[in-house]
Scaffold this active site. Structure first.
Site, PDB file in Angstrom:
ATOM      1  N   GLU A 430       0.845  -1.247   0.002  1.00 28.52           N
ATOM      2  CA  GLU A 430       0.243  -0.013  -0.124  1.00 28.52           C
ATOM      3  C   GLU A 430       0.939   1.182  -0.056  1.00 28.52           C
ATOM      4  O   GLU A 430       0.454   2.184   0.631  1.00 28.52           O
ATOM      5  CB  GLU A 430      -0.861  -0.085   1.115  1.00 28.52           C
ATOM      6  CG  GLU A 430      -1.892  -1.229   1.171  1.00 28.52           C
ATOM      7  CD  GLU A 430      -2.586  -1.523   0.056  1.00 28.52           C
ATOM      8  OE1 GLU A 430      -2.894  -0.403  -0.815  1.00 28.52           O
ATOM      9  OE2 GLU A 430      -2.833  -2.707  -0.426  1.00 28.52           O
ATOM     10  N   GLY A 431       1.992   1.378  -0.556  1.00 29.67           N
ATOM     11  CA  GLY A 431       2.986   2.399  -0.685  1.00 29.67           C
ATOM     12  C   GLY A 431       4.039   2.236   0.246  1.00 29.67           C
ATOM     13  O   GLY A 431       3.787   2.169   1.581  1.00 29.67           O
TER      14      GLY A 431
END
Length: 572
Positions: A430-431
Site C-alpha cells: 500500500e505504498g
C-alpha cells in the site's frame, strides 16, 4: 498464550482522547451512540479472542496452497472467515441501502485492529473487501452497486485490488495491462498482476478483482489508466455466479511471513470486466480504495504488534531466571530493568499508534458527516503518518517481542517470530513507508503547511493546559511541538523537492513522536494525573519523545549529502 482484546484502550480513547461523542452527535451517525460503540467492541473482541486467535498459528504452519488450480486456505480459516462475515464485521461502515450497518469508520477501524492482532493473515481478506466496497460506493454505476455491494457486504464474495505488475512496481503508471471495448458495455482485460493479496480462495463463492488497465487511447503514465471490475465468476442478473471468467492464479508467492494469506500472481487473458468510474481516471477511483487501505495497513501493523506484545508479556511473567533485582519481585525476567524497559516501550508505542489511527478514522468520519474541509485536510495529513508509523511500530514491537523471549524467540515453536515475519511486509505494501513520507512532505504540505500548523496549535494548546498538573511533561511536549513547527516551516520553504524527500522519513517519524506524546499527555490529564496511563505517558515523554530532536535534525539536512559518495564509493 491467549489473546486479550484491547477494548479497554478503545473505550478510553473514545471517551477521553479523540472525542467519539462528536461523531455520535452528527446526524449521520446519531444511532452510533457511545453505548452502542461499547457493545460493538465487546462483541468483536469476543470473536477475536475465541475464534480468530486460536487459528493464527495454523496459517503459519499450514500455508495457503495452490492445488490443481484452486487455492486452498489454511485449516480453520473457513470458520474464522464465517464468524467475521456472519457477525457483519465486513460491512460495518458500508451503506445500509445495500445491507451495510452504516457505522462510523472509527468503529470499523477498532475492530480491524483487534482482528489484526488475533489473526493478521485472515484479516487481510475482509480488509481488501472493505476497500473495494468503498470504491464501488463512490464510483460504480447504480447497476454495479446493486449487483455487487450486497454480496461483498455479507462476505459471500471477496474483493481484491490489482495494481502491481512485474516491470512496474510502485510506478503504477508503467503498467502494461490492456483493456479493449467489447462493444456491449464490457471490456476485455489482458495482463499480469503480482502481489495480489487473497487473489483467490476456497471460502467465498466469488472473488471480485478491481484491475487497473489502459485503454487503446489511454495516455502514458497514470493519467491514462482506467479501473475495471473483473469477477472470477460472472454473475447473472440475480447475482448467481455463473461462467468462469478468463483469469487464473498463475502461482502463489513463497513469502517471509503471512503464510496464511494467499498472495497471487494473476493472469487476465481477455477477461470480461466492467469499467468503474470514468475512462482514464482509474487512479482517482482506485485511490478511494487505497486511502482506506493505508489506514487499514497502519492498523494491521499496530495490531500485529499488539499480538507480539501480549505474547512477550506473558512469557516474561512466566520465565524465571536468576535472582530478582528488585524487592518483592516476581522472580521472573519481567523484574529485570532492560526487559521492563522493552515491555513498557512496546506498550507506549502501541498506545501512541492506536491513538493516531483512531484520530485519523474520526477525521474521516467527521468530514463525511459534516463536509467540513478542515476535517478532510486533517485526514489527508494523518494518513501517511498513521500508515508509516503504525507499521514501523508493529515491526519494532514484534522485533522486541523476539528479544524478550531471548533464545526461545529465535525458536519457531514459540510463535514469537511469526509476528515479526507477518508484519514486516506492512511497511512495504500500500505504498512503501518512504513513499508515505514523500507524500507527507510533498502533497500534504502543498497548502503551505496549514493543516500541519493547525494540528501543532492543538498540541501546544493542550500542553499549555497541562502545565498546572504536569509541568515537566507539558513543557517537553510544547518544546517538541515548537521544534516540529520550525522543521515544518523549513520543509515548506524548500523549492527543490529532493531536499524535502531526503529528510522525509525522519520528518514523518519525528512528527509521529510529537503526536504520540500529545496523545499520551491528553490521556494522563484525562486520568486525573495518577494511574497507569499517566505513568505510561511519563515513560513515553521522558524516554521516547527526545528522539524527535535527532529525527527532525536529519530532516533538515537536505539532499546534497546523500550524493557525495558515489555508488562506486559505496561498493568499495
Amino acid at each position: 498464550m491467549p489473546y486479550r482484546a484491547t477494548t479497554e484502550d478503545f473505550q478510553f480513547l473514545f471517551d477521553h482522547v479523540i472525542g467519539y461523542d462528536q461523531i455520535a452527535a452528527t446526524d449521520l451517525f446519531t444511532e452510533a451512540s457511545p453505548d452502542m460503540a461499547q457493545a460493538v467492541l465487546s462483541e468483536a473482541g469476543k470473536m477475536c479472542e475465541e475464534v480468530l486467535a486460536p487459528i493464527n498459528r495454523n496459517g503459519d504452519l499450514t500455508p495457503a496452497a495452490l492445488k490443481n488450480g484452486v487455492v486452498r486456505t489454511s485449516p480453520g480459516f473457513d470458520q474464522g472467515y464465517k464468524a467475521i462475515a456472519d457477525g457483519g464485521w465486513i460491512g460495518m461502515a458500508a451503506d445500509p441501502e445495500y445491507g451495510g450497518m452504516g457505522l462510523p469508520l472509527t468503529l470499523q477501524t477498532a475492530v480491524n485492529d483487534m482482528m489484526s492482532a488475533s489473526c493478521l493473515s485472515l484479516q487481510l481478506c475482509p480488509l481488501m473487501t472493505q476497500g473495494q466496497i468503498e470504491a464501488l460506493e463512490h464510483h460504480a454505476t447504480d447497476e454495479i452497486k446493486a449487483l455487487y455491494l450486497p454480496k461483498l457486504i455479507t462476505g459471500e464474495w471477496a474483493g481484491t485490488m490489482n495494481l502491481t505488475e512485474p516491470q512496474a512496481g510502485s510506478d503504477v503508471g508503467a503498467l502494461s495491462s490492456k483493456a479493449e471495448d467489447n462493444g456491449d458495455g464490457t471490456y476485455a482485460i489482458t495482463g499480469q498482476k503480482i502481489f495480489i493479496s487473497w487473489g483467490d480462495n476456497d471460502i467465498t463463492e466469488n472473488v471480485c478483482h478491481l484491475v487497473l488497465a489502459r485503454l487503446p487511447d489511454g495516455a502514458a503514465g497514470t493519467k491514462g489508466i482506467s479501473l475495471f471490475l473483473v469477477p472470477k465468476l460472472i454473475p447473472d442478473a440475480d447475482g448467481t455466479p455463473g461462467a468462469r471468467n478468463s483469469l487464473r492464479v498463475v502461482s502463489l508467492e513463497h513469502k517471509m511471513g503471512l503464510h496464511g494469506s494467499p498472495t497471487a500472481v494473476m493472469s487476465f487473458e481477455g477477461a470480461r470486466g466492467w469499467m468503474i468510474g470514468e475512462p482514464h481516471k482509474g487512479m482517482a477511483a482506485m485511490f478511494t480504495m487505497m486511502n482506506n487501505a493505508r489506514l487499514g495497513v497502519g492498523v494491521q501493523g499496530l495490531g500485529a504488534g499488539e499480538g507480539a506484545f501480549q505474547q512477550a508479556l506473558d512469557y516474561a511473567l512466566e520465565r524465571k531466571q536468576g535472582r530478582s533485582p528488585i524487592e518483592n519481585g516476581s522472580g521472573t525476567i519481567a523484574d529485570f530493568a532492560d526487559v521492563r524497559r522493552m515491555l513498557t516501550q512496546m506498550r507506549a508505542e502501541l498506545y501512541a499508534a492506536r491513538s493516531m489511527s483512531m484520530s485519523l478514522a474520526m477525521a474521516i468520519d467527521m468530514h463525511r458527516a459534516t463536509g467540513d474541509a478542515e476535517w478532510k485536510a486533517r485526514a489527508a495529513l494523518l494518513t501517511p503518518i498513521v500508515k508509516a508509523y503504525g507499521t514501523e511500530v508493529g515491526i519494532n514491537v514484534s522485533n522486541m517481542g523476539v528479544q524478550v523471549h531471548g533464545g526461545m524467540g529465535f525458536i519457531e515453536e514459540t510463535g514469537a517470530a511469526q509476528y515479526f515475519r507477518d508484519v514486516r511486509v506492512t511497511a512495504i505494501y500500500e505504498g512503501t513507508n518512504g513513499i508515505q513520507a514523500m507524500d507527507l512532505v510533498g502533497r500534504k504540505l502543498m497548502d503551505g503547511g496549514e493543516a500541519a500548523f493547525r494540528l501543532l496549535d492543538e498540541i501546544e494548546s493542550g500542553a499549555e493546559a497541562a502545565r498546572g498538573q504536569h509541568p515537566i511533561m507539558a513543557e517537553a511536549v510544547w518544546s517538541a511541538a515548537e521544534t516540529l513547527r520550525e522543521t515544518t516551516e523549513w520543509m515548506t520553504e524548500q523549492t527543490d523537492m529532493q531536499d524535502r524527500f531526503a529528510g522525509a522519513v525522519p520528518f514523518l517519524m519525528g512528527f509521529a513522536r510529537v503526536l504520540g506524546a500529545h496523545f499520551h499527555l491528553k490521556s494522563a490529564i484525562a486520568e486525573g494525573g495518577k494511574g497507569k496511563r499517566t505513568e505510561l505517558a511519563r515513560f513515553h515523554i521522558n524516554r521516547l519523545l527526545p528522539e524527535h530532536a535527532s529525527s527532525l535534525a536529519q530532516a533538515r539536512c537536505g539532499a546534497a549529502g546523500l550524493y557525495t559518495l558515489s555508488t562506486e564509493d559505496l561498493a568499495s
